[in-house]
Design a protein around this motif. Structure first.
Motif, PDB file in Angstrom:
ATOM      1  N   ASN A 219      25.229 -47.469 -33.193  1.00 42.48           N
ATOM      2  CA  ASN A 219      26.304 -48.429 -33.448  1.00 42.48           C
ATOM      3  C   ASN A 219      25.826 -49.839 -33.198  1.00 42.48           C
ATOM      4  OD1 ASN A 219      28.444 -50.177 -31.817  1.00 42.48           O
ATOM      5  ND2 ASN A 219      29.407 -49.232 -33.586  1.00 42.48           N
ATOM      6  N   LYS A 253      19.624 -50.075 -22.257  1.00 44.29           N
ATOM      7  CA  LYS A 253      21.065 -50.350 -22.217  1.00 44.29           C
ATOM      8  C   LYS A 253      21.832 -49.453 -23.199  1.00 44.29           C
ATOM      9  CE  LYS A 253      20.384 -55.054 -22.150  1.00 44.29           C
ATOM     10  NZ  LYS A 253      20.804 -56.475 -22.293  1.00 44.29           N
ATOM     11  N   TYR A 254      21.120 -48.848 -24.125  1.00 44.43           N
ATOM     12  CA  TYR A 254      21.784 -47.994 -25.107  1.00 44.43           C
ATOM     13  C   TYR A 254      21.183 -46.580 -25.101  1.00 44.43           C
ATOM     14  CZ  TYR A 254      24.216 -46.831 -29.477  1.00 44.43           C
ATOM     15  OH  TYR A 254      25.039 -46.270 -30.423  1.00 44.43           O
ATOM     16  N   TYR A 255      19.889 -46.500 -25.302  1.00 48.95           N
ATOM     17  CA  TYR A 255      19.210 -45.213 -25.409  1.00 48.95           C
ATOM     18  C   TYR A 255      19.305 -44.424 -24.108  1.00 48.95           C
ATOM     19  CZ  TYR A 255      15.337 -41.877 -26.022  1.00 48.95           C
ATOM     20  OH  TYR A 255      14.572 -40.750 -26.107  1.00 48.95           O
ATOM     21  N   THR A 256      19.604 -43.131 -24.245  1.00 46.61           N
ATOM     22  CA  THR A 256      19.453 -42.185 -23.134  1.00 46.61           C
ATOM     23  C   THR A 256      18.854 -40.912 -23.725  1.00 46.61           C
ATOM     24  OG1 THR A 256      21.569 -41.050 -23.411  1.00 46.61           O
ATOM     25  CG2 THR A 256      21.589 -43.049 -22.050  1.00 46.61           C
ATOM     26  N   GLU A 258      20.074 -38.046 -23.566  1.00 53.24           N
ATOM     27  CA  GLU A 258      21.145 -37.276 -24.214  1.00 53.24           C
ATOM     28  C   GLU A 258      21.465 -37.865 -25.590  1.00 53.24           C
ATOM     29  OE1 GLU A 258      21.381 -38.486 -21.062  1.00 53.24           O
ATOM     30  OE2 GLU A 258      20.771 -36.544 -20.219  1.00 53.24           O
ATOM     31  N   LEU A 259      21.462 -39.181 -25.647  1.00 52.22           N
ATOM     32  CA  LEU A 259      21.781 -39.831 -26.913  1.00 52.22           C
ATOM     33  C   LEU A 259      20.676 -39.591 -27.948  1.00 52.22           C
ATOM     34  CD1 LEU A 259      24.320 -41.478 -27.516  1.00 52.22           C
ATOM     35  CD2 LEU A 259      22.929 -43.525 -27.381  1.00 52.22           C
ATOM     36  N   ALA A 262      21.876 -36.529 -29.435  1.00 48.78           N
ATOM     37  CA  ALA A 262      23.210 -36.663 -30.037  1.00 48.78           C
ATOM     38  C   ALA A 262      23.201 -37.556 -31.273  1.00 48.78           C
ATOM     39  CB  ALA A 262      24.200 -37.212 -29.005  1.00 48.78           C
ATOM     40  N   ALA A 265      23.393 -35.893 -34.587  1.00 47.23           N
ATOM     41  CA  ALA A 265      24.604 -35.188 -35.022  1.00 47.23           C
ATOM     42  C   ALA A 265      25.392 -36.142 -35.903  1.00 47.23           C
ATOM     43  CB  ALA A 265      25.435 -34.750 -33.812  1.00 47.23           C
TER      44      ALA A 265
ATOM     45  N   LEU B 227      32.702 -49.492 -32.786  1.00 48.32           N
ATOM     46  CA  LEU B 227      32.471 -48.377 -31.854  1.00 48.32           C
ATOM     47  C   LEU B 227      33.735 -48.158 -31.035  1.00 48.32           C
ATOM     48  CD1 LEU B 227      30.450 -46.348 -30.615  1.00 48.32           C
ATOM     49  CD2 LEU B 227      29.864 -48.110 -28.942  1.00 48.32           C
ATOM     50  N   ALA B 262      28.356 -34.084 -29.503  1.00 52.24           N
ATOM     51  CA  ALA B 262      27.520 -35.291 -29.481  1.00 52.24           C
ATOM     52  C   ALA B 262      28.331 -36.545 -29.189  1.00 52.24           C
ATOM     53  CB  ALA B 262      26.791 -35.442 -30.825  1.00 52.24           C
ATOM     54  N   ALA B 265      28.054 -37.998 -25.777  1.00 49.07           N
ATOM     55  CA  ALA B 265      26.805 -38.610 -25.303  1.00 49.07           C
ATOM     56  C   ALA B 265      26.931 -40.120 -25.487  1.00 49.07           C
ATOM     57  CB  ALA B 265      25.615 -38.059 -26.086  1.00 49.07           C
ATOM     58  N   LEU B 266      27.240 -40.795 -24.432  1.00 49.37           N
ATOM     59  CA  LEU B 266      27.592 -42.219 -24.551  1.00 49.37           C
ATOM     60  C   LEU B 266      26.364 -43.117 -24.483  1.00 49.37           C
ATOM     61  CD1 LEU B 266      30.650 -42.256 -22.144  1.00 49.37           C
ATOM     62  CD2 LEU B 266      30.652 -42.003 -24.632  1.00 49.37           C
ATOM     63  N   PRO B 267      26.393 -44.212 -25.210  1.00 48.68           N
ATOM     64  CA  PRO B 267      25.388 -45.238 -24.983  1.00 48.68           C
ATOM     65  C   PRO B 267      25.397 -45.625 -23.507  1.00 48.68           C
ATOM     66  CG  PRO B 267      26.685 -45.752 -26.927  1.00 48.68           C
ATOM     67  CD  PRO B 267      27.328 -44.566 -26.285  1.00 48.68           C
ATOM     68  N   LYS B 268      24.210 -45.930 -23.003  1.00 49.61           N
ATOM     69  CA  LYS B 268      24.057 -46.235 -21.573  1.00 49.61           C
ATOM     70  C   LYS B 268      25.094 -47.243 -21.064  1.00 49.61           C
ATOM     71  CE  LYS B 268      21.302 -46.327 -17.773  1.00 49.61           C
ATOM     72  NZ  LYS B 268      22.056 -47.238 -16.947  1.00 49.61           N
ATOM     73  N   PHE B 269      25.313 -48.322 -21.786  1.00 47.26           N
ATOM     74  CA  PHE B 269      26.222 -49.357 -21.269  1.00 47.26           C
ATOM     75  C   PHE B 269      27.682 -48.889 -21.295  1.00 47.26           C
ATOM     76  CE2 PHE B 269      28.449 -51.613 -24.841  1.00 47.26           C
ATOM     77  CZ  PHE B 269      27.917 -50.909 -25.918  1.00 47.26           C
TER      78      PHE B 269
END
Lengths: 275, 275, 275, 275
Positions: A219, A253-256, A258-259, A262, A265, B227, B262, B265-269
């Motif tokens: 996003n 700040k965004y990537y993890t 889990e993401l 995800a 998907a 988002l 999915a 699975a949240l963005p880190k921030f």
């Protein structure tokens, strides 16, 4: 001051942002370059009237284009970034200790120059000793490379202006040749709301060249529709089957982790573009 | 015709859409209601200058608010939708054969009336025999309900105007009371780019009342930042542990079984807002 | 570059101009000052979001505020300009050989500074030996002057911000005192389409102090409605009875001897404001 | 409701007006027709994205196009209006008791239809027994007329779309033929700020056909630059030498006997276009 920049993302829809001042404006050899200071997004790089990156939301794009392929590859030592003159992808690439060399090939030196001046926290790692910056045509650079890179990232503008060649099947074949035998490449491939045909076409083209082809999203609020796609072509390593021990801590700040998973998907109507 | 509707999503940023014509404009007892025919998004419902839904992208919101809690609950027989006068959530709810009754409590009858007139493919199921439509204050309806619903969906505007009570802790407590002992509720909870504090606050408030609290996202191009977050409060059933056999085929354009998982699975921030 | 400056001239109407770049932006001690480079009008001075002057159309305002009273007065030796920090009125004043001294009293030194930098053909005569520039409050300067000036020109912003005192009856009485016994003053008095009450009020106030009171108009495309009024208060000399031999050749782009007379023939609805 | 209509009066400049609703929109056989309800100007007729007339400021144009030639002619019995389907010029023409017949030739019947519906105080006199309305091509109508009219008024759109023929030298020659031996014609001839070349060209063309050629102006706030020109071609009667006894009282909001004369005193840069 009631001055607003408007990007018509389609003929009939757009975003509009209040600007404090114009920091730089120039017709370069390749495109119209504007650096704006906005109220909402901080400094904003605009090429040919399209928002490229902003201080406030740049992390999404740069993290997602870099970390997904870099964690997918077991040992990304030699990395190439095509485009990306703002330096944001390079900054993320350098967070991976496996990377020994990162080459940036940007066609427009002015993008680099003004990103350094006005987007220092994005472009600040371009001077790193592991980085080589070349002001050159990425298409030609790819054409002249063979069996050289572990990961190639195509961080281009939309397929107009100087980036038009970077969305062609010949380009993907060149990338395949430039990659090592277990290499991976990723390209930003625009949004499914207004550019569905482009995503479908790129997916097909990449799939004809790479055994593993995958699309993921992120996003990005200042990009058209907010929903951005990236297409991966990989010779061996599947981004959906990264062993858990491959991941290591990096600051994002965004990537993890889990993401990473995800993001593949896809919404049904996007998934349909890949079938 | 160069007529454009602009929604300032923040003081300094917004979206702008070319309109063909204004289909209806009215100051109702509760809010300013406008129905616009746009070039890009088809007909668009606007309340108090905020885009509520459009023909082109409505499916994202409506599917994601409905199917995530409905598949989480093992047998959602009695469902309540607070707000949602356009009928889109109800349409999705009715795709679940377990649902025996779906009650819509919308405070502004005009929203229902003009959605039926200009958004027929969204509002078209409001006449279904399983549906009861009440033009009433959702807050009061909740306050008067006890141990009644399996799933409650809060499809409100942003916390201004008539919706301001729907973002209060007292409201969540009322919802808990109105739900059966294994009930689930979901609320749209705005976007993390411009309303981080709201998300953090709602998360805390819901968590104090519900044992299982979870946030998920969806991409809605005409909503601020694109988002969107939804917050689930559940008494027993965890949306992340839906048994595979619970899912069944439904026709969707956004929601998929994989995306159900999915989306959490949240963005880190964003994840940081829930910690 | 799709960046547009919009001045809302009323709550519901405005002008919008494409800008190439922002040359300067600053919150001065008195107002928000912006210097914009526009495509249509050249450089544009904007104070508190209101267009003050532009390179393309500035001549209208500056000629009409200066030459009408200066030709009306038989021998304007000592001239005062209140406001007018861009220097355009001074430039026109200096075209009259009778003028021995021209004093500019501008409250905001930044207006002078940035007009010199970005509007050189307007501000260029501020260094002339006949000119004295004072950065001071025009209201106070007037209050301290007695029987001193032949002609006083009030070149203010609209009656908001620092200019609010310049539209009061006390100010006109101060001007009468500061003028010699056959002195004349002129003030810009906004437009009759959106500010009819202001024109009516100023006309009444001036009329109570000056035996001869007259309103004339000029067309200024970047000002609200394009139709601008000026109000003259004169102790002896009537701008409608200037002897033909008083006129002499000066270089202008808008003002002519014939227009001097014709500018006082008001549209009926404007004339009605003076009755 | 934040919906604004913007007319780009040039590529880089325009006006913008808040609209309450769109009353009608239609692609007619000749042009795009929109009737808007605006906050500032009341109902507004827009053809091909150009403001034609508004309830608030229509009187300027209609009075000035009609009364100047009608008072110039000693006995205007037979009058032709080419274009002007909104009926405003006809309304003014009928204020002259000498007029026995007024013919309106408008190419687009839809303009008449929707003006009657939404601009009743402008179009209301089209049913007067002295009026004949013809939906036909004005150019052809002129070509077929000979020695017939005392006064012809060309109330056209700008020289694009259906009006393009109405700015040609052949058209002026046709008008001369259609007029009686002491006939007069007037045409709206756009603005000197953005269309100087057009004014110069029309002036030359008219001058080659008519012994007396004169340009006058009026202030129309919703037209480009606000300063509008009209060009008169006359066989015998000079608008600047109307005997005083010719004038009689009529009810107006803009036109006055004094303004009749004064409107011909052109700003220097406009006068230069006629030399």
């Amino acid at each position: 001051m009631s001055t607003w920049f408007t990007e018509k993302q389609t003929e009939n829809f757009g975003i509009t942002a209040k600007i404090k001042r114009s920091l730089h404006t120039e017709k370069t050899d390749f495109q119209q370059l504007d650096m704006l200071e906005t109220e909402e997004w901080g400094n904003m790089l605009v090429l040919d009237d399209m928002v490229m990156t902003t201080q406030k939301d740049e992390f999404v794009y740069h993290e997602m284009v870099a970390h997904v392929p870099l964690f997918t590859h077991p040992k990304p030592e030699n990395v190439l970034v095509v485009g990306g003159g703002d330096g944001g992808v390079i900054r993320e690439v350098l967070k991976h200790p496996e990377v020994e060399k990162a080459t940036l090939v940007e066609i427009d030196g002015k993008v680099i120059e003004y990103s350094k001046a006005y987007l220092p926290e994005i472009a600040g790692q371009l001077e790193d000793p592991r980085v080589e910056v070349k002001v050159a045509d990425g298409f030609m650079h790819i054409a002249e490379s063979e069996n050289e890179y572990d990961v190639i990232m195509v961080d281009s503008t939309e397929p107009v202006g100087p980036a038009v060649n970077l969305f062609s099947r010949g380009f993907y074949e060149g990338i395949a040749k430039a990659l090592k035998s277990d290499g991976i490449f990723v390209a930003q491939t625009d949004n499914p709301w207004f550019k569905a045909d482009l995503i479908r076409q790129v997916y097909r083209d990449v799939k004809e060249t790479f055994p593993i082809t995958r699309v993921y999203t992120a996003n990005i609020p200042t990009y058209p529709s907010g929903l951005w796609t990236f297409t991966i072509g990989s010779k061996q390593h599947d981004p959906l089957e990264v062993p858990n021990e491959r991941f290591h801590e990096i600051e994002t700040k965004y990537y993890t982790k889990e993401l990473h998973q995800a993001a593949f998907a896809l919404p049904k109507f996007v998934k349909d573009l890949t079938e």
